[in-house]
Design a protein around this motif. Structure first.
Motif, PDB file in Angstrom:
ATOM      1  N   PRO A   1       2.063  26.915 -12.634  1.00 30.66           N
ATOM      2  CA  PRO A   1       2.350  26.636 -13.984  1.00 30.66           C
ATOM      3  C   PRO A   1       2.226  27.586 -14.996  1.00 30.66           C
ATOM      4  O   PRO A   1       1.504  28.550 -14.946  1.00 30.66           O
ATOM      5  N   GLU A   2       3.029  27.561 -16.261  1.00 31.52           N
ATOM      6  CA  GLU A   2       2.967  28.634 -17.339  1.00 31.52           C
ATOM      7  C   GLU A   2       1.630  28.779 -17.767  1.00 31.52           C
ATOM      8  O   GLU A   2       1.355  29.948 -18.065  1.00 31.52           O
TER       9      GLU A   2
ATOM     10  N   GLN B   1      10.594  23.860 -14.502  1.00 28.76           N
ATOM     11  CA  GLN B   1       9.661  24.013 -15.523  1.00 28.76           C
ATOM     12  C   GLN B   1       9.495  25.622 -15.774  1.00 28.76           C
ATOM     13  O   GLN B   1      10.179  26.458 -14.927  1.00 28.76           O
TER      14      GLN B   1
ATOM     15  N   GLU C   1       8.416  18.032 -20.350  1.00 24.90           N
ATOM     16  CA  GLU C   1       7.776  19.032 -19.410  1.00 24.90           C
ATOM     17  C   GLU C   1       7.617  18.462 -18.067  1.00 24.90           C
ATOM     18  O   GLU C   1       8.042  18.898 -17.117  1.00 24.90           O
ATOM     19  N   ALA C   2       7.258  17.109 -17.940  1.00 24.99           N
ATOM     20  CA  ALA C   2       7.037  16.214 -16.895  1.00 24.99           C
ATOM     21  C   ALA C   2       8.281  16.384 -15.993  1.00 24.99           C
ATOM     22  O   ALA C   2       8.310  16.549 -14.669  1.00 24.99           O
TER      23      ALA C   2
ATOM     24  N   TRP D   1       0.410  17.770 -21.738  1.00 26.44           N
ATOM     25  CA  TRP D   1       1.888  16.998 -21.888  1.00 26.44           C
ATOM     26  C   TRP D   1       1.590  15.641 -22.499  1.00 26.44           C
ATOM     27  O   TRP D   1       1.496  14.452 -21.881  1.00 26.44           O
TER      28      TRP D   1
ATOM     29  N   THR E   1       9.592  19.620 -14.751  1.00 25.17           N
ATOM     30  CA  THR E   1       8.671  20.113 -13.561  1.00 25.17           C
ATOM     31  C   THR E   1       8.938  19.175 -12.221  1.00 25.17           C
ATOM     32  O   THR E   1       9.234  19.949 -11.051  1.00 25.17           O
ATOM     33  N   GLU E   2       9.272  17.922 -12.311  1.00 23.94           N
ATOM     34  CA  GLU E   2       9.916  17.302 -11.179  1.00 23.94           C
ATOM     35  C   GLU E   2      11.211  17.787 -10.598  1.00 23.94           C
ATOM     36  O   GLU E   2      11.465  17.703  -9.568  1.00 23.94           O
TER      37      GLU E   2
ATOM     38  N   LYS F   1       8.137  29.169 -16.046  1.00 27.78           N
ATOM     39  CA  LYS F   1       7.246  30.012 -15.011  1.00 27.78           C
ATOM     40  C   LYS F   1       6.546  31.077 -15.987  1.00 27.78           C
ATOM     41  O   LYS F   1       7.197  31.502 -16.887  1.00 27.78           O
TER      42      LYS F   1
ATOM     43  N   THR G   1      -2.626  22.124 -17.274  1.00 22.44           N
ATOM     44  CA  THR G   1      -1.128  22.223 -17.689  1.00 22.44           C
ATOM     45  C   THR G   1      -0.776  20.775 -18.202  1.00 22.44           C
ATOM     46  O   THR G   1      -0.419  20.263 -19.380  1.00 22.44           O
ATOM     47  N   GLU G   2      -1.121  19.895 -17.306  1.00 24.04           N
ATOM     48  CA  GLU G   2      -0.625  18.468 -17.297  1.00 24.04           C
ATOM     49  C   GLU G   2      -1.320  17.845 -18.554  1.00 24.04           C
ATOM     50  O   GLU G   2      -0.883  16.771 -19.214  1.00 24.04           O
TER      51      GLU G   2
END
Length: 332
Positions: free
Chosen positions: A157-158, A70, A61-62, A53, A65-66, A72, A49-50
């Motif tokens: 992650p999605e 994010q 997105e990052a 980005w 997520t933090e 789901k 997923t990353e």
């Protein structure tokens, strides 16, 4: 400016290969085995997923997520009436000495509420027991009462939800079998992504299966010879094997999104056969140009042919047989 009388690395390699064909073939197969072996030993790395980005959207997105915001992976279990289904009619039972009334007949296509609620509770109970599931919502009934929905949120992650959706689909199938009076279906990003991947994989596999026979048949029709038809295919297949090995190594720097091997196969077959035919065409043209003779050791293509000097040297413009157009005439 490159001196045309000095051979380039490509020309030198080609000339050496022509003079040592078996060594060149053995070296090529050794190179292919080294590439493929190194790729298998190291293994490939799939995109996560990353890896998607990229740019401002990726930074967003990052940050989400933090902060725990994010998106789901979510699946929805939808319960509705089966096509042609009829709900039970209402009737008034009779009393001793008094006949009952027939009441109203059932309505076609109307959801049987008790059966739908039972199916929704069963689905929710099954989904909560799965380790892949993070949360399950209470059954939600539509405004017109024609459907009931259960929302299921997966862990992780999605984009990785499709890797864990199989147990959910299996449980939905069991709910469908246990409640035949209603229609039970499951949909959502993970299940749709999984279906698309399977469909794409089937299409690519079908293409891979038919590409080789069609190419072989086409070359047999063109050349009329099995040996001439096999050489381009063999070159293409070995090139594909080497490229697959190198792509596995490169995936550690540029992760593979899942279609790299199929693209290498399709492009490799086309390019391998095309360049083989291009080489044969040029080789025949050069043989025809030189009267069937190969160039001498000191005649480096595309350098100009040697011209006589001294009393026998021609006067006036001399046409270079290897050059066409306005520059074809050179003054000696």
């Amino acid at each position: 400016m490159t001196n045309p009388s000095v051979p380039s690395l490509t020309t030198s390699a080609a000339r050496w290969s022509a003079g040592h064909p078996w060594r060149a073939i053995a070296g090529w197969f050794l190179f292919v085995m080294m590439c493929l072996g190194a790729g298998i030993a190291v293994g490939g790395q799939a995109a996560t997923t990353e890896d998607f980005w990229i740019g401002e959207a990726g930074r967003g997105e990052a940050m989400a997520t933090e902060g725990g915001l994010q998106q789901k992976p979510v699946e929805h279990i939808l319960i509705s009436a089966k096509p042609g289904a009829t709900t039970p009619g209402t009737a008034t039972p009779g009393t001793p000495g008094t006949p009952g009334t027939p009441g109203t007949p059932g309505t076609p296509g109307t959801l049987d509420a008790p059966a739908a609620d039972a199916a929704a509770r069963d689905a929710a109970s099954r989904m909560k027991r799965l380790p892949e599931v993070e949360s399950v919502s209470a059954p939600i009934r539509s405004g017109d009462g024609t459907a009931v929905r259960v929302k299921v949120t997966l862990r992780g992650p999605e984009l990785e939800g499709k890797k864990h959706v199989d147990p959910l689909l299996a449980q939905t199938a069991e709910v469908r079998a246990a409640h035949p009076g209603v229609r039970v279906e499951e949909t959502g990003g993970p299940s749709i992504g999984k279906g698309i991947d399977e469909l794409r994989g089937e299409d690519l596999s079908r293409t891979e299966v038919i590409a080789l026979p069609i190419t072989l048949i086409t070359l047999l029709v063109v050349f009329g010879s099995v040996s001439l038809a096999v050489v381009p295919i063999l070159l293409a297949l070995t090139s594909i094997a080497a490229a697959v090995g190198l792509s596995m190594l490169a995936s550690h720097a540029f992760p593979d999104v899942g279609v790299g091997a199929s693209m290498i196969l399709l492009i490799g077959m086309a390019v391998g056969v095309d360049y083989t035919l291009f080489y044969l065409k040029r080789e025949r043209e050069e043989r025809a140009r030189s009267g069937g003779r190969l160039l001498g050791e000191k005649s480096w293509w595309p350098s100009r042919p040697s011209l006589p000097t001294g009393p026998s040297a021609p006067e006036g413009p001399v046409r270079d047989p290897m050059v066409t157009g306005p520059s074809a005439e050179n003054v000696v």
